[in-house]
Design a protein around this motif. Structure first.
Motif, PDB file in Angstrom:
ATOM      1  N   ARG A   1     -17.628 -22.542 -20.874  1.00  0.00           N
ATOM      2  CA  ARG A   1     -16.212 -22.157 -20.899  1.00  0.00           C
ATOM      3  C   ARG A   1     -15.672 -22.274 -22.324  1.00  0.00           C
ATOM      4  NH1 ARG A   1     -14.564 -19.361 -16.942  1.00  0.00           N
ATOM      5  NH2 ARG A   1     -12.442 -19.960 -17.392  1.00  0.00           N
ATOM      6  N   VAL A   2     -14.878 -21.295 -22.708  1.00  0.00           N
ATOM      7  CA  VAL A   2     -14.210 -21.311 -24.004  1.00  0.00           C
ATOM      8  C   VAL A   2     -12.742 -20.969 -23.781  1.00  0.00           C
ATOM      9  CG1 VAL A   2     -16.259 -20.728 -25.364  1.00  0.00           C
ATOM     10  CG2 VAL A   2     -14.783 -18.888 -24.491  1.00  0.00           C
ATOM     11  N   ARG A   3     -11.924 -21.354 -24.714  1.00  0.00           N
ATOM     12  CA  ARG A   3     -10.490 -21.052 -24.660  1.00  0.00           C
ATOM     13  C   ARG A   3     -10.148 -20.248 -25.905  1.00  0.00           C
ATOM     14  NH1 ARG A   3      -6.598 -21.614 -21.705  1.00  0.00           N
ATOM     15  NH2 ARG A   3      -4.456 -21.816 -22.357  1.00  0.00           N
ATOM     16  N   CYS A   4      -9.269 -19.288 -25.757  1.00  0.00           N
ATOM     17  CA  CYS A   4      -8.799 -18.481 -26.884  1.00  0.00           C
ATOM     18  C   CYS A   4      -7.310 -18.745 -27.064  1.00  0.00           C
ATOM     19  CB  CYS A   4      -9.046 -17.000 -26.623  1.00  0.00           C
ATOM     20  SG  CYS A   4     -10.787 -16.593 -26.407  1.00  0.00           S
ATOM     21  N   GLU A   5      -6.946 -19.163 -28.254  1.00  0.00           N
ATOM     22  CA  GLU A   5      -5.541 -19.434 -28.601  1.00  0.00           C
ATOM     23  C   GLU A   5      -5.189 -18.534 -29.783  1.00  0.00           C
ATOM     24  OE1 GLU A   5      -3.335 -21.269 -27.092  1.00  0.00           O
ATOM     25  OE2 GLU A   5      -4.662 -22.266 -25.660  1.00  0.00           O
ATOM     26  N   ILE A   6      -4.468 -17.479 -29.475  1.00  0.00           N
ATOM     27  CA  ILE A   6      -4.080 -16.519 -30.495  1.00  0.00           C
ATOM     28  C   ILE A   6      -2.584 -16.695 -30.734  1.00  0.00           C
ATOM     29  CG2 ILE A   6      -4.118 -14.088 -31.171  1.00  0.00           C
ATOM     30  CD1 ILE A   6      -6.922 -15.371 -30.490  1.00  0.00           C
ATOM     31  N   THR A   7      -2.220 -16.990 -31.963  1.00  0.00           N
ATOM     32  CA  THR A   7      -0.818 -17.212 -32.303  1.00  0.00           C
ATOM     33  C   THR A   7      -0.292 -16.035 -33.119  1.00  0.00           C
ATOM     34  OG1 THR A   7      -1.413 -18.412 -34.320  1.00  0.00           O
ATOM     35  CG2 THR A   7      -1.083 -19.727 -32.315  1.00  0.00           C
ATOM     36  N   LYS A   8       1.005 -16.044 -33.346  1.00  0.00           N
ATOM     37  CA  LYS A   8       1.632 -15.140 -34.311  1.00  0.00           C
ATOM     38  C   LYS A   8       1.864 -15.937 -35.593  1.00  0.00           C
ATOM     39  CE  LYS A   8       2.380 -11.062 -32.386  1.00  0.00           C
ATOM     40  NZ  LYS A   8       1.871  -9.826 -32.998  1.00  0.00           N
ATOM     41  N   TRP A   9       2.176 -15.230 -36.656  1.00  0.00           N
ATOM     42  CA  TRP A   9       2.398 -15.868 -37.955  1.00  0.00           C
ATOM     43  C   TRP A   9       3.430 -16.980 -37.832  1.00  0.00           C
ATOM     44  CZ3 TRP A   9      -0.736 -15.299 -41.866  1.00  0.00           C
ATOM     45  CH2 TRP A   9      -0.363 -15.818 -43.106  1.00  0.00           C
ATOM     46  N   GLY A  10       3.217 -18.082 -38.535  1.00  0.00           N
ATOM     47  CA  GLY A  10       4.136 -19.214 -38.481  1.00  0.00           C
ATOM     48  C   GLY A  10       3.872 -20.106 -37.289  1.00  0.00           C
ATOM     49  N   ASP A  11       2.663 -20.025 -36.730  1.00  0.00           N
ATOM     50  CA  ASP A  11       2.238 -20.838 -35.588  1.00  0.00           C
ATOM     51  C   ASP A  11       3.118 -20.606 -34.358  1.00  0.00           C
ATOM     52  OD1 ASP A  11       0.263 -22.507 -34.580  1.00  0.00           O
ATOM     53  OD2 ASP A  11       1.455 -24.316 -34.886  1.00  0.00           O
ATOM     54  N   ARG A  12       3.576 -19.366 -34.201  1.00  0.00           N
ATOM     55  CA  ARG A  12       4.347 -19.005 -33.001  1.00  0.00           C
ATOM     56  C   ARG A  12       3.375 -18.693 -31.869  1.00  0.00           C
ATOM     57  NH1 ARG A  12       6.916 -17.194 -37.481  1.00  0.00           N
ATOM     58  NH2 ARG A  12       9.166 -17.385 -37.567  1.00  0.00           N
ATOM     59  N   PRO A  13       3.646 -19.144 -30.649  1.00  0.00           N
ATOM     60  CA  PRO A  13       2.718 -18.899 -29.541  1.00  0.00           C
ATOM     61  C   PRO A  13       2.575 -17.406 -29.245  1.00  0.00           C
ATOM     62  CG  PRO A  13       4.720 -19.992 -28.760  1.00  0.00           C
ATOM     63  CD  PRO A  13       4.821 -19.899 -30.249  1.00  0.00           C
ATOM     64  N   HIS A  14       1.393 -17.026 -28.844  1.00  0.00           N
ATOM     65  CA  HIS A  14       1.119 -15.636 -28.457  1.00  0.00           C
ATOM     66  C   HIS A  14       0.181 -15.680 -27.252  1.00  0.00           C
ATOM     67  CE1 HIS A  14       1.335 -11.375 -28.967  1.00  0.00           C
ATOM     68  NE2 HIS A  14       0.107 -11.213 -29.425  1.00  0.00           N
ATOM     69  N   TRP A  15      -0.965 -15.035 -27.284  1.00  0.00           N
ATOM     70  CA  TRP A  15      -1.867 -15.002 -26.132  1.00  0.00           C
ATOM     71  C   TRP A  15      -2.704 -16.265 -26.012  1.00  0.00           C
ATOM     72  CZ3 TRP A  15      -0.977 -11.792 -22.444  1.00  0.00           C
ATOM     73  CH2 TRP A  15      -0.444 -10.528 -22.720  1.00  0.00           C
TER      74      TRP A  15
END
Length: 192
Positions: A9-23
């Motif tokens: 199992r892996v987790r994907c943490e994709i943020t927006k610029w400025g460490d804003r939450p995204h996917w």
């Protein structure tokens, strides 16, 4: 590749610029080849971001591209199996390919991290490939303060991916089908 193994199992943490939450979503590590590391997202995978969430109705695989001359590319690709959903830039055609321009991805244990830079290369099942979210990219350059070198890297990456995907060059040549089959095998072995 570290200590990752097929089926892990892996987790994907994709943020927006400025460490804003995204996917944010989970999947399984499938393996690696000359193109990079392949992740699997089976039917029923929950993809969530602030204000939006969906569950996949078809299997898909992600590609974390291999470093080229010691440098990781500025993109992450998702290649779809049969029955893919549709997106507006493709006028209702089923999506076969979705490549996000991102900062170079990095692993933190079993969590894949990257920053989404808006631009996307999207391809349909008929081979038509387009660039999406150019207006959002232009807006975020100002609103989020993208540095000039980030803007240049995202644009260059987008142009390279668009050319390769349009030409059907590897890994956009059907290479992903092997990994979709591996996802199906691992998913079947995990069923009760």
């Amino acid at each position: 590749m570290g200590d990752r193994r097929p089926g892990q199992r892996v987790r994907c943490e994709i943020t927006k610029w400025g460490d804003r939450p995204h996917w944010s979503y989970e999947g399984v590590w499938l393996g690696a080849d000359e193109h990079g590391e392949w992740l699997g997202f089976p039917v029923g995978t929950l993809f969530a971001r602030p204000g939006h969430r969906f569950v996949t109705a078809h299997g898909q695989v992600g590609l974390v591209p291999a470093a080229v001359d010691g440098t990781r590319p500025w993109w992450l690709a998702t290649l779809h199996g049969e029955g893919a959903g549709t997106l507006p830039p493709l006028a209702g055609e089923p999506v076969a390919l979705y490549v996000d321009m991102t900062t170079p991805a990095r692993w933190d244990g079993t969590t894949l991290c990257a920053v989404d830079l808006d631009l996307d290369v999207v391809g349909d099942v008929h081979g038509r490939v387009v660039v999406d979210d150019e207006a959002e990219f232009a807006e975020h350059q100002v609103l989020l303060g993208y540095p000039a070198e980030v803007v240049a890297a995202a644009r260059a990456s987008c142009a390279q991916v668009l050319a390769a995907a349009s030409a059907g060059d590897p890994p956009y040549d059907g290479t992903h089908r092997r990994w979709l089959a591996e996802l199906a095998r691992i998913s079947a072995s995990n069923e009760p």
